[in-house]
Design a protein around this motif. Structure first.
Motif, PDB file in Angstrom:
ATOM      1  N   ASP A   1       0.824  -1.206   0.000  1.00  9.34           N
ATOM      2  CA  ASP A   1       0.000   0.000   0.000  1.00  9.34           C
ATOM      3  C   ASP A   1       0.865   1.265   0.000  1.00  9.34           C
ATOM      4  OD1 ASP A   1      -2.400  -1.406  -0.060  1.00  9.34           O
ATOM      5  OD2 ASP A   1      -2.529  -1.498   2.130  1.00  9.34           O
ATOM      6  N   ILE A   2       1.977   1.224   0.724  1.00  7.49           N
ATOM      7  CA  ILE A   2       2.896   2.367   0.733  1.00  7.49           C
ATOM      8  C   ILE A   2       3.421   2.613  -0.674  1.00  7.49           C
ATOM      9  CG2 ILE A   2       5.150   3.204   1.534  1.00  7.49           C
ATOM     10  CD1 ILE A   2       4.531   1.722   4.201  1.00  7.49           C
ATOM     11  N   LEU A   3       3.861   1.552  -1.336  1.00  6.86           N
ATOM     12  CA  LEU A   3       4.356   1.700  -2.711  1.00  6.86           C
ATOM     13  C   LEU A   3       3.277   2.255  -3.631  1.00  6.86           C
ATOM     14  CD1 LEU A   3       6.515  -1.506  -3.156  1.00  6.86           C
ATOM     15  CD2 LEU A   3       7.314   0.857  -3.016  1.00  6.86           C
ATOM     16  N   PHE A   4       2.051   1.785  -3.491  1.00  5.59           N
ATOM     17  CA  PHE A   4       0.937   2.281  -4.295  1.00  5.59           C
ATOM     18  C   PHE A   4       0.753   3.787  -4.082  1.00  5.59           C
ATOM     19  CE2 PHE A   4      -3.561   3.393  -4.659  1.00  5.59           C
ATOM     20  CZ  PHE A   4      -3.797   3.058  -5.986  1.00  5.59           C
TER      21      PHE A   4
ATOM     22  N   LYS B   1       3.718   5.804  -5.521  1.00  9.56           N
ATOM     23  CA  LYS B   1       3.644   5.864  -6.988  1.00  9.56           C
ATOM     24  C   LYS B   1       2.589   6.856  -7.445  1.00  9.56           C
ATOM     25  CE  LYS B   1       5.517   1.297  -7.911  1.00  9.56           C
ATOM     26  NZ  LYS B   1       5.263  -0.063  -8.384  1.00  9.56           N
ATOM     27  N   LYS B   2       1.449   6.888  -6.760  1.00 13.36           N
ATOM     28  CA  LYS B   2       0.401   7.848  -7.093  1.00 13.36           C
ATOM     29  C   LYS B   2       0.886   9.283  -6.842  1.00 13.36           C
ATOM     30  CE  LYS B   2      -3.742   6.717  -7.722  1.00 13.36           C
ATOM     31  NZ  LYS B   2      -4.514   6.744  -8.945  1.00 13.36           N
ATOM     32  N   MET B   3       1.574   9.485  -5.701  1.00 12.82           N
ATOM     33  CA  MET B   3       2.099  10.814  -5.376  1.00 12.82           C
ATOM     34  C   MET B   3       3.118  11.236  -6.419  1.00 12.82           C
ATOM     35  SD  MET B   3       2.440  10.344  -1.228  1.00 12.82           S
ATOM     36  CE  MET B   3       3.582  11.688  -1.016  1.00 12.82           C
ATOM     37  N   LYS B   4       3.978  10.315  -6.802  1.00  8.22           N
ATOM     38  CA  LYS B   4       5.006  10.600  -7.813  1.00  8.22           C
ATOM     39  C   LYS B   4       4.363  11.037  -9.124  1.00  8.22           C
ATOM     40  CE  LYS B   4       9.392   8.493  -8.998  1.00  8.22           C
ATOM     41  NZ  LYS B   4      10.190   7.283  -8.938  1.00  8.22           N
ATOM     42  N   LYS B   5       3.289  10.360  -9.509  1.00  9.32           N
ATOM     43  CA  LYS B   5       2.569  10.713 -10.734  1.00  9.32           C
ATOM     44  C   LYS B   5       1.948  12.097 -10.599  1.00  9.32           C
ATOM     45  CE  LYS B   5      -0.976   8.956 -13.908  1.00  9.32           C
ATOM     46  NZ  LYS B   5      -1.085  10.198 -14.587  1.00  9.32           N
ATOM     47  N   LEU B   6       1.322  12.378  -9.474  1.00  6.25           N
ATOM     48  CA  LEU B   6       0.698  13.683  -9.265  1.00  6.25           C
ATOM     49  C   LEU B   6       1.735  14.807  -9.269  1.00  6.25           C
ATOM     50  CD1 LEU B   6      -1.908  12.770  -6.513  1.00  6.25           C
ATOM     51  CD2 LEU B   6      -2.397  13.440  -8.875  1.00  6.25           C
ATOM     52  N   ILE B   7       2.871  14.565  -8.636  1.00  6.02           N
ATOM     53  CA  ILE B   7       3.936  15.563  -8.615  1.00  6.02           C
ATOM     54  C   ILE B   7       4.478  15.772 -10.016  1.00  6.02           C
ATOM     55  CG2 ILE B   7       6.309  16.007  -7.851  1.00  6.02           C
ATOM     56  CD1 ILE B   7       5.469  14.663  -5.164  1.00  6.02           C
TER      57      ILE B   7
END
Length: 83
Positions: A67-70, A73-79
């Motif tokens: 869940d942390i990785l998920f 990864k979502k935060m990385k995409k948003l950034i």
């Protein structure tokens, strides 16, 4: 209990490790984060404790590794999308 300064030091060292051990100055890291060098120094020394950083880390600690990785990864995409 972990302090916010511990978190910033761990993350700073992890980013350096990702860069094959190439040192990253506090000034470079501050610029990358969009804060002053003084602010970043205060975070690393524990003179200033951004409450949001600690709250985010506490929430991440409630999750399992997948869940942390998920989330990361979502935060990385948003950034990446906001640049």
């Amino acid at each position: 209990m972990i302090e916010t300064s511990d978190i910033f030091n761990l993350l700073h060292n992890a980013v350096e490790s990702k860069n094959i051990g190439k040192k990253i100055s506090q000034a470079q890291m501050a610029k990358h984060l969009g804060v002053s060098m003084r602010t970043y120094q205060d975070w690393r020394l524990g003179n200033s404790k951004p409450q949001a950083a600690l709250a985010i880390c506490q929430l991440l600690c409630e999750l399992d590794e997948d869940d942390i990785l998920f989330v990361i990864k979502k935060m990385k995409k948003l950034i990446g999308d906001s640049k």
